[in-house]
Design an enzyme around this catalytic site. Structure first.
Site, mmCIF file in Angstrom:
data_model
loop_
_atom_site.group_PDB
_atom_site.id
_atom_site.type_symbol
_atom_site.label_atom_id
_atom_site.label_comp_id
_atom_site.label_asym_id
_atom_site.label_seq_id
_atom_site.Cartn_x
_atom_site.Cartn_y
_atom_site.Cartn_z
ATOM 1 N N CYS A 1 -8.319 1.915 -4.578
ATOM 2 C CA CYS A 1 -8.356 1.294 -5.893
ATOM 3 C C CYS A 1 -8.606 -0.249 -6.122
ATOM 4 O O CYS A 1 -9.205 -1.012 -6.579
ATOM 5 C CB CYS A 1 -7.254 1.789 -6.892
ATOM 6 N N GLU B 1 -1.709 3.189 -13.187
ATOM 7 C CA GLU B 1 -2.242 2.526 -12.259
ATOM 8 C C GLU B 1 -3.711 3.248 -11.987
ATOM 9 O O GLU B 1 -3.815 4.191 -11.242
ATOM 10 C CB GLU B 1 -1.259 2.278 -10.897
HETATM 11 O O1 LIG Z 1 -5.668 2.877 -4.156
HETATM 12 C C1 LIG Z 1 -4.871 1.974 -4.277
HETATM 13 C C2 LIG Z 1 -4.155 1.157 -3.304
HETATM 14 C C3 LIG Z 1 -3.092 1.634 -2.629
HETATM 15 C C4 LIG Z 1 -2.526 0.486 -1.798
HETATM 16 O O2 LIG Z 1 -2.915 -0.152 -0.878
HETATM 17 O O3 LIG Z 1 -1.341 0.243 -2.176
#
Ligand SMILES: O=CCCC(=O)O
Length: 454
Positions: A264, A230
């Site tokens: 992200c 991820e």
């Molecule tokens: O940085 C990634 C996102 C995390 C999330 O909100 O699940």
């Protein structure tokens, strides 16, 4: 080589604690314990594992304030958001405690056999390499389904959230998980490479940068180990002529500024059609001005510090290089004593770093486009593929574009977000594999075909 890690509070720059890295002998012991535990853990019933999940939810509930303070201290997010992160982990426990039995049940498939089915068996010890931006959530969304499927887990957390990594290990212990089910290691990159090559590690998951993803996948590939990656994102936020800005402006600003932009799945490219552009820009600016930076331990603070001061250097360079290509800074672009100011840029073109690269901070490049068609075309021209969001009252139009989006997710009138019930993950340079939901618990299992003739 440095054999210790110092954690530093990014709000006041004070050292919190120093930790010694594990020796190679320690790491061997941890790995052997996790492997040995696996053979007993896999024999436990799913019901028993789900009972432990409920204990885990309870201990997180009991310790919410303390755990949230640790997050805030180590990586700088406001305390209310740290509390929300722990609460989200609790709902994750509840979700798998309710559904794991179904997700892992044998799946009957009719063939000419007397009986044939898929059996979901655990793989063994899984290594997780996790980041600092959601230091509990990212770990738990791997660990909870993975352990519940009967695997054991070893966590290598980001150095700046070492206290969180150790606190998570303690939580599992406190909830009654047998020793070796979940362990946190304090280790550098070389030790991680060696671990991946070790036969006792059966698969690897990483949430992190594209660069780290390539490195981990290369080592894992050489050793024929499965990976779930991820990685970074550059989510487009499309705003069409008929977007309901009265209703969604908070959501749109939050899509970028949550976690000081260090997510992200944040909206990193705003693509706005020309009829609504001026109104959108005005409202975006007003909302951003309402963000309140201050002591992250105080409830009124809504905007935190960057997790490390030097992250500002990368952001400044991305902004500088974009300005050199013609971008205009409307507001922000300044590293204050304890935070990086939310920054809005206009006159954006596709070749600018703030638009084509991932910006891991509170930077909002706002591009004006002619119409819906152009908006979706520009949005799709990205190396990344975590998610796209669109704001419009014309749901039908937005739905027409579902099949043209090659990302892992597509949200209409909502920010891209993770939810225990829905699969989460990316395509292209954002990685592969899925976390959460039924998909997530099926990542680290052997989907075994069983064929029986009487
Ligand atoms: O940085 C990634 C996102 C995390 C999330 O909100 O699940």
């Amino acid at each position: 080589m440095n054999n210790s890690i110092k954690t530093v509070n990014p709000f006041n720059n004070k050292v919190i604690k120093e930790y010694q890295l594990h020796t190679s002998e320690d790491l061997t012991n941890i790995l052997n314990t996790a492997d040995k535990r696996f053979y007993e853990w896999r024999q436990t019933s799913i019901k028993q594992r789900c009972r432990l999940l409920l204990n885990l939810a309870q201990v997180m509930d009991d310790d919410t304030q303390e755990l949230a303070e640790l997050i805030t201290q180590e990586m700088g997010k406001p305390i209310t958001q740290s509390i929300a992160e722990i609460e989200k982990c609790i709902t994750l426990c509840d979700f798998y405690a309710t559904n794991a039995d179904d997700f892992l049940a044998d799946e009957l498939i009719e063939t000419e056999a007397t009986e044939s089915f898929i059996s979901y068996d655990p793989l063994g010890t899984i290594l997780a390499i996790m980041p600092w931006n959601y230091p509990f959530w990212q770990v738990m969304r791997f660990a909870i389904p993975t352990l519940t499927a009967g695997n054991t887990a070893i966590l290598k957390h980001a150095g700046n959230v070492t206290g969180c990594g150790l606190a998570i290990e303690k939580l599992f212990e406190k909830a009654g998980y047998p020793k070796g089910c979940f362990s946190t290691i304090l280790a550098g990159h070389d030790a991680v490479e060696k671990l991946i090559s070790n036969d006792l590690i059966k698969a690897v998951t990483l949430t992190g940068s594209e660069k780290a993803g390539k490195k981990i996948a290369e080592t894992a590939g050489r050793n024929l180990k499965k990976t779930v990656l991820e990685l970074g994102g550059n989510n487009a936020c499309i705003v069409l002529d008929d977007a309901d800005l009265d209703k969604y402006m908070d959501t749109i600003v939050n899509a970028r500024m949550q976690n000081a932009g260090q997510s992200c799945i944040a909206a990193k490219r705003f693509i706005v059609t020309e009829a609504i552009y001026e109104d959108f820009l005005k409202r975006f600016k007003e909302k951003v001005a309402e963000l309140l930076h201050g002591d992250p331990m105080k409830e009124e603070t809504t905007f935190g510090s960057l997790a490390k001061k030097d992250f500002a250097d990368t952001l400044k360079k991305q902004i500088e290089d974009s300005v050199a290509l013609g971008a205009t800074v409307i507001t922000g672009n300044n590293q204050n004593k304890s935070y990086f100011e939310p920054t809005i840029l206009t006159n954006i073109t596709k070749d600018m770093p703030v638009f084509k690269e991932e910006t891991f901070g509170p930077i909002a490049p706002i591009m004006k486009v002619k119409n819906t068609k152009e908006a979706f075309k520009v949005a799709s021209e990205s190396r990344y593929g975590l998610g796209t969001m669109v704001f419009t009252k014309s749901i039908e139009t937005a739905q027409d574009y579902i099949s043209t989006i090659d990302d892992g997710s597509y949200f209409i009138n909502e920010l891209v977000k993770s939810d225990s019930r829905l699969p989460f993950g990316g395509t292209k340079a954002s990685g592969y594999g899925r976390e959460l939901s039924k998909e997530g618990i099926h990542e680290f299992v052997n989907k075994k075909t069983v064929f029986i003739n009487h």
